[in-house]
Design an enzyme around this catalytic site. Structure first.
Site, short mmCIF file in Angstrom:
data_model
loop_
_atom_site.label_atom_id
_atom_site.label_comp_id
_atom_site.label_asym_id
_atom_site.label_seq_id
_atom_site.Cartn_x
_atom_site.Cartn_y
_atom_site.Cartn_z
N VAL A 252 -25.03 20.83 -9.05
CA VAL A 252 -24.67 20.29 -10.36
C VAL A 252 -25.29 21.21 -11.41
O VAL A 252 -26.42 21.66 -11.26
CB VAL A 252 -25.15 18.83 -10.54
CG1 VAL A 252 -26.66 18.69 -10.37
CG2 VAL A 252 -24.72 18.28 -11.89
N GLU B 118 -22.26 30.20 -12.93
CA GLU B 118 -21.22 29.18 -12.81
C GLU B 118 -21.29 28.21 -13.99
O GLU B 118 -20.28 27.86 -14.60
CB GLU B 118 -21.39 28.43 -11.49
CG GLU B 118 -20.30 27.41 -11.21
CD GLU B 118 -20.54 26.66 -9.91
OE1 GLU B 118 -19.85 25.66 -9.70
OE2 GLU B 118 -21.41 27.08 -9.12
N GLY C 105 -19.47 20.01 -5.47
CA GLY C 105 -19.79 19.45 -4.17
C GLY C 105 -21.19 19.79 -3.71
O GLY C 105 -21.88 18.96 -3.14
N GLY D 129 -13.32 22.88 -1.20
CA GLY D 129 -11.99 23.46 -1.07
C GLY D 129 -11.88 24.77 -1.82
O GLY D 129 -12.79 25.16 -2.56
#
Length: 467
Positions: free
Chosen positions: A225, A192, A222, A78
């Site tokens: 990791v 990230e 999603g 999303g």
């Protein structure tokens, strides 16, 4: 006329300072008493936070005392927008009743792989939400960044760049925020992970302390990791050189006067949704899966792929599913480094920076849905064995019973609840080497300044762009 006092023996001498003070003591008392009273009142008054203008003088101009940053997290599951407001010391300030604006919507940009314009349009409502909370006079100097993560990375360079360019065009034409082409990008995995580590340690007040005082972070998204934790300088210099095409294992950061050597690695294809595909492929020779619940028939779609996901005739099996998960993780792949996690990847060597572990994102979501943490709590203490127990319970259920047992789980995710929990336990214990009974902190939001802030990488990005 100058006054004199009599000297012994009849002579005269000039008045001394003491004589004059004594003579006018009444007048002085009338003048000084009110001044003393006012000073005392000012001294005892409670101190209020520095005013906007005072704070601004320390770092920015008066108009910039309140500085905003808008960060879009374009994930595989999303899209989300975060709006942060900082003071001159880069401390977070409230936006209305909340410490940040946070709005999310589904699906993610990767679902529009063949329609870049629609992908960009999916962000319009989030952009409008952000505009509503940033004052008009500050919008032109408020940076807006879009960071796409694993979902877009998985589409490949050409398709992801088409979507990113459509988003850049949207921001340039429809947004009044400050933007640059390189602020709309696919975040590499280590970036990230580093942002996530900065976010959580910033909110916990750990930055500026020794590396041993910081916490390690595992962020299960999603599509990927990330593992990130601070290591000693002596261990950083021993870090193996990455293979061609891989990212460096160690990032050097300077935060609040302290240098940190951050081990960070992103495992693409091992986020929760992507891992389902890897697990199904690992057991694909059978034509069915021991990880999906009895009664489920069909395929699992992820990215541009479809994977056979029908349940075994005998239903799910915890032990057989775990075998498929271990195979998918490539736990037994040859390790050419000092210590490895899975897939032959160096694990950073462990150490004090990893002992206090915070795990985020889908770890929290599945734990809450499985019922062993309070879904309304921002943080919870758990052990990997809690995921194991929940997995063994889930794998015994058929599809119909699982729908009744897990009312908080979306219908599309019910067939995979056994798989997800087995994967999370195996990832922690076999993949990252966390002890089955080692206590960890599940984190969704971090307490900060009488509020709770989402434990996600965008705050780390906002801190960087607002600095």
């Amino acid at each position: 006329m100058r006054r004199y006092s009599a000297l012994p023996g009849g002579g005269a001498r000039p008045d001394t300072l003491a004589d004059r003070l004594h003579r006018y003591r009444g007048v002085l008392l009338v003048i000084l008493a009110p001044l003393a009273l006012v000073s005392l009142v000012l001294l005892l008054m409670p101190r209020s936070p520095a005013s906007s203008s005072a704070a601004a003088g320390r770092r920015w101009g008066p108009l910039d005392a309140n500085k905003y940053a808008v960060i879009f997290d374009a994930g595989s599951s999303g899209s989300r927008v975060h709006v942060f407001r900082f003071d001159a010391n880069l401390d977070l300030l409230h936006i209305g009743d909340q410490i940040e604006l946070f709005v999310q919507k589904k699906p993610g940009l990767s679902e529009y792989a063949n329609n870049p314009q629609e992908a960009a349009k999916s962000l319009v409502s989030l952009l409008e939400d952000a505009k509503r909370v940033v004052p008009v006079e500050l919008r032109g100097q408020t940076p807006v960044r879009v960071g796409a993560t694993a979902g877009l990375r998985a589409l490949g360079a050409e398709k992801s760049e088409e979507i990113l360019q459509a988003v850049r065009d949207l921001l340039r034409e429809k947004s009044s925020f400050k933007t640059q082409p390189d602020w709309v990008t696919v975040l590499d995995g280590p970036q990230e992970g580093a942002y996530e580590w900065v976010t959580i340690n910033y909110l916990l007040g750990k930055l500026g302390k020794t590396y041993a005082d910081t916490v390690g972070v595992v962020d299960l998204g999603g599509g990927s990791v990330q593992m990130a934790y601070a290591i000693a300088e002596k261990d950083a210099v021993k870090a193996p050189k990455p293979s061609e095409g891989e990212d460096s294992y160690v990032k050097k950061l300077f935060l609040k006067g302290t240098t940190y050597y951050l081990y960070v690695h992103s495992y693409l294809h091992y986020g929760l949704l992507a891992a389902r595909a890897e697990i199904l492929k690992a057991g694909n020779g059978k034509g069915y899966s021991y990880c999906t619940l009895e009664g489920h028939q069909g395929q699992y779609k992820y990215g541009n792929g479809k994977f056979e996901a029908s349940a075994s005739p005998s239903g799910a099996s915890y032990s057989k599913c775990r075998d498929d998960v271990v195979k998918a993780l490539k736990v037994d792949q040859a390790c050419t480094h000092m210590k490895c996690s899975f897939g032959g990847i160096w694990n950073g060597g462990g150490g004090a920076g990893q002992k206090n572990l915070f795990v985020a994102s889908f770890f929290f979501d599945r734990a809450a849905e499985a019922g062993f943490v309070n879904p309304k709590a921002p943080v919870a203490k758990v052990k990997p064995s809690d995921f194991e127990k929940a997995a063994k319970r889930a794998c015994k259920l058929n599809l119909k019973d699982a729908e009744a047992a897990y009312p908080g789980v979306q219908k599309d995710n019910i067939p995979y609840i056994c798989m997800d929990l087995v994967y999370q336990y195996t990832l922690l214990v076999d993949g990252f080497g966390v002890g089955s009974h080692q206590e960890m902190t599940l984190v969704k939001k971090v307490p900060y300044s009488n509020a709770f802030v989402e434990a996600a990488w965008p705050l780390g990005s906002a801190i960087e762009v607002a600095s």
